[in-house]
Structures are given as C-alpha cells and as structure tokens.
Design an enzyme around this catalytic site. Structure first.
Site, PDB file in Angstrom:
ATOM      1  N   ARG A 158     -14.820   6.513 -12.163  1.00 50.64           N
ATOM      2  CA  ARG A 158     -15.902   7.110 -12.967  1.00 50.64           C
ATOM      3  C   ARG A 158     -15.440   8.418 -13.594  1.00 50.64           C
ATOM      4  NH1 ARG A 158     -20.344   7.362  -8.681  1.00 50.64           N
ATOM      5  NH2 ARG A 158     -21.604   8.346 -10.266  1.00 50.64           N
ATOM      6  N   ARG A 212     -23.203  12.092  -1.130  1.00 54.01           N
ATOM      7  CA  ARG A 212     -24.570  11.942  -1.658  1.00 54.01           C
ATOM      8  C   ARG A 212     -25.328  10.819  -0.952  1.00 54.01           C
ATOM      9  NH1 ARG A 212     -24.133  12.427  -8.176  1.00 54.01           N
ATOM     10  NH2 ARG A 212     -23.503  10.247  -8.065  1.00 54.01           N
TER      11      ARG A 212
HETATM   12  P1  AMP Z   1     -25.147   7.578 -13.457  1.00 48.29           P
HETATM   13  O1  AMP Z   1     -26.309   7.382 -12.549  1.00 48.29           O
HETATM   14  O2  AMP Z   1     -25.517   8.315 -14.726  1.00 48.29           O
HETATM   15  O3  AMP Z   1     -23.949   8.179 -12.772  1.00 48.29           O
HETATM   16  O4  AMP Z   1     -24.691   6.112 -13.937  1.00 48.29           O
HETATM   17  C1  AMP Z   1     -24.239   5.153 -13.018  1.00 48.29           C
HETATM   18  C2  AMP Z   1     -23.460   4.053 -13.713  1.00 48.29           C
HETATM   19  O5  AMP Z   1     -24.317   3.384 -14.653  1.00 48.29           O
HETATM   20  C3  AMP Z   1     -22.276   4.521 -14.535  1.00 48.29           C
HETATM   21  O6  AMP Z   1     -21.106   4.704 -13.749  1.00 48.29           O
HETATM   22  C4  AMP Z   1     -22.138   3.369 -15.536  1.00 48.29           C
HETATM   23  O7  AMP Z   1     -21.546   2.227 -14.934  1.00 48.29           O
HETATM   24  C5  AMP Z   1     -23.587   3.027 -15.818  1.00 48.29           C
HETATM   25  N1  AMP Z   1     -24.120   3.825 -16.959  1.00 48.29           N
HETATM   26  C6  AMP Z   1     -25.106   4.759 -16.916  1.00 48.29           C
HETATM   27  N2  AMP Z   1     -25.319   5.295 -18.129  1.00 48.29           N
HETATM   28  C7  AMP Z   1     -24.437   4.686 -18.970  1.00 48.29           C
HETATM   29  C8  AMP Z   1     -24.139   4.818 -20.343  1.00 48.29           C
HETATM   30  N3  AMP Z   1     -24.785   5.690 -21.134  1.00 48.29           N
HETATM   31  N4  AMP Z   1     -23.157   4.022 -20.863  1.00 48.29           N
HETATM   32  C9  AMP Z   1     -22.482   3.145 -20.099  1.00 48.29           C
HETATM   33  N5  AMP Z   1     -22.698   2.977 -18.788  1.00 48.29           N
HETATM   34  C10 AMP Z   1     -23.671   3.745 -18.215  1.00 48.29           C
END
Ligand code: AMP
Length: 214
Positions: A172, A128
C-alpha cells in the site's frame, strides 16, 4: 464552506482526522475505503471484485471508485461541503473528479496533505484495530481500549483490517508513492495544497489542520 480532500499515506491518520473534521465542520466524510469495505461485507459483485485488490494492498480499478464517488456526490448532504478521504488516489481519478465537480458547478477549497515519515507508518498501521459495530478506531499501543480488545462504547470484540498486515502495508505504501503522490503536484498547480506535519499526537495534528484551514 468546506470542500476538502485529505491526502496522506496509509497510516498518516487521514481517516481519523477526516472523522474529526466531519464533527467539527458538520459536513460528511466520503471515504472510498469505507464504501468499498461496506460493499465487500454486503457481498455485492463490486465488493467481491474490489476484495482481491484490497487484500493484496493494491488499488481498486479507477472506473469502479470513480463510479462510487460520482454517485455519492449527487446526494443532498454534500450541499454544504464534504471531506474526501482516500479519493482521489490516481491522476485519472483526480481528472474525473474535476469533471464531476465542474458538472455540479462547485470548486474544491483545499487539499490537505498529511505528511508522515515512512518509519512511523508500519507500526502505526499493524497496531490498528477497530470496532466492527460502531466503527470506533483503536490502536494496541497509542489508543488502547479500557478492556483489552473490546470496544469502550459497545463492548464488541475489536477486529484488524485484512489489509493491515505487514506485507499488504508495504504494497500500500508503494502504491501511495507511485500512484497517489503525483497528486500533490497536480493540486499544487491549482494552488490548493496545504501541507500538515502528521507526526505526533492525533490532537496535535488535528489542531494543525484546523489552524491551516482557518
Ligand atoms: P483506505 O481505507 O483508504 O486505506 O482504503 C483501503 C483500500 O481500498 C485501498 O488499499 C485500496 O485497495 C482501496 N481503495 C480505497 N480508495 C481507493 C481509491 N480511491 N482508488 C483505488 N482503490 C481505493
């Protein structure tokens, strides 16, 4: 009225599908990942705190993300609906969301679960790239820019997210399975889950989502 949650592992295409749904349904995308990255970029205390968890591929503490979403759901533009992308990710977050929505006197319409087999997730994520300026997403194999590594729209050099490396991706995925997958059961008990096959082309997946919602 569209009040949706998109659930899906990292690399399931949930962010991209949320952006497309936003355009189609005319309701805002609420991405906690984007909001946290923005806070990091600005160097706010919350952004700095979140950075350590994000780079390790772990989840940011519940109270931090719940606070952000609570504030966001007070804004006027969610009146006709919203697409929650990346929130909730834990049972306490889902319970907090129920309270916030209850206070606002609104109900969720659907929880769309985008299911993708593990083996296609890692190459999807590590390839990505995105434009730091206009945010347009790319992929080194599946969604190439016309000129390698430069945005088609604004000619800015593309970047890779700091948590899109192979080690962070494994963490993740692990966090997704342990902390987020139990939400499928949580929302199944409320009869809200619509499962969609997330393999194949982005357009195909989008059509499947639209079909399931209509
Ligand atoms: P994403 O862009 O949704 O993949 O989020 C990237 C990173 O942000 C995740 O791996 C978490 O570290 C953090 N993050 C995003 N949304 C959440 C959430 N609802 N709860 C906890 N951490 C979050």
């Amino acid at each position: 009225m569209s009040r949706l949650i998109l659930l899906g592992a990292p690399g399931s295409g949930k962010g991209t599908q949320a952006t497309r749904l936003t355009a189609k349904l005319g309701v805002p995308q609420i991405s906690t990942g984007d909001m946290l990255r923005e806070a990091r970029k600005k160097g706010t205390p919350m952004g700095k705190q979140a950075a350590q968890y994000m780079d390790a591929g772990g989840l940011v503490p519940d109270e931090v993300v719940i606070g952000i979403v609570k504030e966001r759901l007070q804004l006027k533009d969610v009146e006709n609906g919203f697409i929650l992308d990346g929130f909730p990710r834990t049972i306490p977050q889902a319970e907090a969301l129920d309270v916030v929505l209850g206070d606002l006197n609104i109900k969720l319409d659907h929880v769309v679960e985008i299911a993708v087999p593990d083996e296609i997730i890692v190459p999807r994520i590590t390839g990505r790239r995105s434009c730091p300026s206009c945010k347009r997403p790319y992929h080194v194999k599946f969604m190439k820019p016309r000129v390698e590594n430069y945005c088609d729209d604004c000619n800015t050099e593309l970047v890779q997210r700091s948590d899109d490396t192979e080690i962070a991706v494994k963490q993740r995925l692990d966090a997704y399975k342990k902390q987020t997958l139990p939400l499928v059961n949580y929302y199944e008990n409320k009869h809200l889950v619509r499962k969609v096959d997330g393999s194949g082309e982005l357009n195909e997946v989008f059509d499947r989502i639209i079909k399931i919602l209509s």
